[in-house]
Motif scaffolding. Structure first.
Motif, PDB file in Angstrom:
ATOM      1  N   GLY A  72     -40.592 -29.043-107.972  1.00  0.00           N
ATOM      2  CA  GLY A  72     -41.073 -27.591-107.630  1.00  0.00           C
ATOM      3  C   GLY A  72     -41.842 -27.265-108.749  1.00  0.00           C
ATOM      4  O   GLY A  72     -41.709 -27.447-109.865  1.00  0.00           O
ATOM      5  N   ALA A  73     -43.288 -26.817-108.399  1.00  0.00           N
ATOM      6  CA  ALA A  73     -44.044 -26.242-109.543  1.00  0.00           C
ATOM      7  C   ALA A  73     -45.328 -25.492-109.049  1.00  0.00           C
ATOM      8  O   ALA A  73     -45.631 -25.618-107.699  1.00  0.00           O
ATOM      9  CB  ALA A  73     -44.497 -27.425-110.134  1.00  0.00           C
ATOM     10  N   MET A  74     -45.894 -24.650-109.647  1.00  0.00           N
ATOM     11  CA  MET A  74     -47.282 -23.944-109.413  1.00  0.00           C
ATOM     12  C   MET A  74     -48.036 -25.127-109.789  1.00  0.00           C
ATOM     13  O   MET A  74     -48.294 -25.442-110.942  1.00  0.00           O
ATOM     14  CB  MET A  74     -47.479 -23.034-110.115  1.00  0.00           C
ATOM     15  N   SER A  75     -48.658 -25.985-108.776  1.00  0.00           N
ATOM     16  CA  SER A  75     -49.156 -27.304-109.226  1.00  0.00           C
ATOM     17  C   SER A  75     -50.599 -27.552-109.264  1.00  0.00           C
ATOM     18  O   SER A  75     -51.255 -28.512-109.403  1.00  0.00           O
ATOM     19  CB  SER A  75     -48.523 -28.363-108.322  1.00  0.00           C
ATOM     20  N   HIS A  76     -51.311 -26.134-109.144  1.00  0.00           N
ATOM     21  CA  HIS A  76     -52.719 -26.400-109.103  1.00  0.00           C
ATOM     22  C   HIS A  76     -53.172 -25.774-110.282  1.00  0.00           C
ATOM     23  O   HIS A  76     -53.141 -24.754-111.040  1.00  0.00           O
ATOM     24  CB  HIS A  76     -53.113 -25.228-107.965  1.00  0.00           C
ATOM     25  N   VAL A  77     -54.183 -26.813-110.958  1.00  0.00           N
ATOM     26  CA  VAL A  77     -54.718 -26.486-112.453  1.00  0.00           C
ATOM     27  C   VAL A  77     -55.523 -25.666-112.543  1.00  0.00           C
ATOM     28  O   VAL A  77     -55.239 -24.813-113.392  1.00  0.00           O
ATOM     29  CB  VAL A  77     -55.362 -27.946-112.656  1.00  0.00           C
ATOM     30  N   LYS A  78     -56.474 -25.176-111.614  1.00  0.00           N
ATOM     31  CA  LYS A  78     -57.078 -24.400-111.684  1.00  0.00           C
ATOM     32  C   LYS A  78     -56.647 -22.926-111.616  1.00  0.00           C
ATOM     33  O   LYS A  78     -57.000 -21.960-112.436  1.00  0.00           O
ATOM     34  CB  LYS A  78     -58.449 -24.277-110.756  1.00  0.00           C
ATOM     35  N   VAL A  79     -55.612 -22.887-110.660  1.00  0.00           N
ATOM     36  CA  VAL A  79     -55.123 -21.634-110.440  1.00  0.00           C
ATOM     37  C   VAL A  79     -54.319 -21.074-111.373  1.00  0.00           C
ATOM     38  O   VAL A  79     -53.914 -20.209-112.088  1.00  0.00           O
ATOM     39  CB  VAL A  79     -54.300 -21.837-109.140  1.00  0.00           C
ATOM     40  N   SER A  80     -54.012 -22.180-112.262  1.00  0.00           N
ATOM     41  CA  SER A  80     -52.850 -21.750-113.698  1.00  0.00           C
ATOM     42  C   SER A  80     -53.509 -20.940-114.537  1.00  0.00           C
ATOM     43  O   SER A  80     -53.016 -20.335-115.388  1.00  0.00           O
ATOM     44  CB  SER A  80     -52.395 -23.138-114.217  1.00  0.00           C
ATOM     45  N   PHE A  81     -55.162 -21.174-114.552  1.00  0.00           N
ATOM     46  CA  PHE A  81     -55.763 -20.334-115.548  1.00  0.00           C
ATOM     47  C   PHE A  81     -55.598 -18.663-115.180  1.00  0.00           C
ATOM     48  O   PHE A  81     -55.995 -17.949-115.727  1.00  0.00           O
ATOM     49  CB  PHE A  81     -57.318 -20.555-115.704  1.00  0.00           C
ATOM     50  N   ASP A  82     -55.415 -18.655-113.776  1.00  0.00           N
ATOM     51  CA  ASP A  82     -55.141 -17.096-113.208  1.00  0.00           C
ATOM     52  C   ASP A  82     -53.817 -16.711-113.343  1.00  0.00           C
ATOM     53  O   ASP A  82     -53.509 -15.448-113.600  1.00  0.00           O
ATOM     54  CB  ASP A  82     -55.378 -17.019-111.785  1.00  0.00           C
ATOM     55  N   VAL A  83     -52.892 -17.506-113.271  1.00  0.00           N
ATOM     56  CA  VAL A  83     -51.271 -17.119-113.382  1.00  0.00           C
ATOM     57  C   VAL A  83     -50.681 -17.882-114.553  1.00  0.00           C
ATOM     58  O   VAL A  83     -49.636 -18.656-114.101  1.00  0.00           O
ATOM     59  CB  VAL A  83     -50.933 -17.277-111.987  1.00  0.00           C
TER      60      VAL A  83
END
Ligand code: NAP
Ligand code: G4F
Length: 385
Positions: free
Chosen positions: A87-98
């Motif tokens: 389980g993870a928030m797995s999107h690298v680009k989105v991690s800059f937003d969240v």
């Protein structure tokens, strides 16, 4: 008696393949799914069993990696022999937003699993697999990357995964947990999330060929990735947990390819030759030839003449939108899987062409369904990022 496994992230790409793989091996698989306002179990619906059936081999629990008590209770209830923490928030680009959410889920979420196993006194019963990532190498210190290459994370995602990596090592060393990291390089499949670059390309290509979309807008075309097939990679996860001693392994193909080349190869798999021109945001990909026989065999004769007429007026099917650039990029990933080959006996079956062919075939089929609906008068939406 069969083993019990708990998979966090069971509704994701890897979780779905792993669940199917373990069920075939005779496991009872427990999975954690998040509550959402729409159903989110598409990838595992074919494995789903009615809760009223006795002796189910797939059992889903509502949960979230940000909720310690929930995680601890689920582990206490299902007493897994193996936990796969996918389980993870797995999107690298989105991690800059969240970034904070990403740190909580991807970083502290791993601690919650380890600590639950420790507190419940299950360390001699439960083995733990942590989904670590080649993103840890970031601004790479050496090529190719091995288990000994220093890390240099380049995104909030990678920083969170760095914590998860080291806390896994620490719990292994401090408390003797059987906890291992798989440092997996990019792996894709027909069920890859639609906003990762591979799937974005194969979906857009299919839509362009069928006349549902004109242009594929891309970010950085020059970065390079070591791409494998998720079906091969979940087998490595399993093998890692079957080892007597816990350890950390690089899982990769040993071949790196630029994003631009992934685009070219995808189009070429349908007989469409592209030529790229220009630099950075001015770069474009133009159709320069079509292999009629291959196009017809793969997409169908029905679409050939229409596609040709559309590209006569708009041959520039790939353009760059800098909106997809990342504040800090990982330019080059190339893994050395020697340790996994020698110690686990792991070797990937798929090469990049095989992976791309499977993804394009699958997306073409999906998009043809969209096309039939459109022809039948239904409103078709696109899901751009
Ligand atoms: P994915 O398709 O994005 O799946 C991620 C899963 O995590 C989904 O089931 C998602 O649930 C779940 N999730 C997200 N936030 C959560 C939370 N707060 N609590 C509980 N579950 C949560 O990712 P994947 O490609 O299968 O990757 C699996 C794991 O390997 C991830 O940890 C990823 O970071 C790591 N990894 C992936 C790759 C790769 O190339 N695929 C490479 C290296 C490492 P929803 O379905 O509800 O969103
Ligand atoms: O497909 P991507 O989004 O994957 P990325 O960032 O490498 O991360 C994936 O692999 C990691 C393992 O190395 C996992 F840990 C992580 O969870 C995830 O599964 O992007 C690949 C490359 C990047 O360099 C990106 O900048 O493609 C480039 N790219 C170019 N245009 C694009 C696009 N990426 C996306 N998502 N969308 C684009 O339009």
């Amino acid at each position: 008696m069969g083993k019990n496994a708990l998979i966090t992230g069971i509704t994701g790409q890897d979780g779905a393949y792993l669940a199917e793989f373990l069920i075939k091996k005779g496991y009872i698989v427990h999975g954690i799914k998040r509550r959402s306002s729409l159903l989110n179990t598409d990838r595992i619906d074919h494995l789903y069993q009615d809760p009223h059936i006795e002796k189910r081999n797939l059992i889903l629990h509502y949960g979230d990696l940000s909720d310690s008590m929930n995680i601890t209770r689920i582990i206490q209830e299902c007493r897994p022999d193996e936990i796969y923490n996918l389980g993870a928030m797995s999107h690298v680009k989105v991690s800059f937003d969240v970034p904070e959410y990403t740190a909580n889920t991807d970083g502290i979420g791993t601690l919650r699993i380890l600590e639950a196993v420790r507190l419940l006194d299950m360390k001699d019963h439960t083995r733990i697999y942590q989904a670590s990532s080649s993103e840890l190498y970031g601004l790479v210190r050496e090529v190719p990357q091995t288990e000994n290459t220093p890390f240099y994370p380049r995104s909030p995602y990678a920083c969170a995964k760095l914590y998860a990596y080291w806390i896994t090592v620490n719990y292994r060393e401090a408390y003797g947990l059987h906890a291992s990291n798989g440092i997996l390089f990019n792996h894709e499949s027909p069920i890859r999330g639609e906003t990762f670059v591979s799937r974005k390309i194969t979906r857009a290509l299919s839509r362009i060929v069928l006349g549902l979309q004109d242009t594929l807008y891309m970010g950085n075309l020059s970065s390079k990735r070591d791409w494998g097939h998720a079906k091969d990679y979940i087998q490595a996860m399993y093998l890692i947990l079957q080892q007597e001693q816990p350890d950390d392994y690089v899982i990769a193909t040993g071949v790196t390819t630029a994003v631009r080349e992934f685009v070219s190869k995808s189009f070429a798999s349908l007989g469409i030759e592209l030529s790229f021109k220009g630099e950075k945001e001015k770069e474009t990909g133009k159709v320069i030839s079509i292999n009629d026989a291959l196009f017809t065999e793969k997409a169908g004769r029905h679409y050939l003449d229409k596609f040709k007429s559309r590209i006569r007026t708009n041959p520039l099917v790939v353009k760059v939108d800098p909106g997809y650039y990342r504040p800090t990029e990982v330019d080059l990933l190339l893994g050395d899987p020697t340790k996994a080959r020698e110690k686990l006996g792991w070797k990937p079956e798929y090469d990049l062409d095989g992976l791309i062919n499977e993804m394009v075939d699958s997306d073409l089929l999906l998009m043809k369904k969209e096309n039939y609906l459109r022809d039948g008068g239904y409103n078709i939406l696109n899901y751009f990022e």
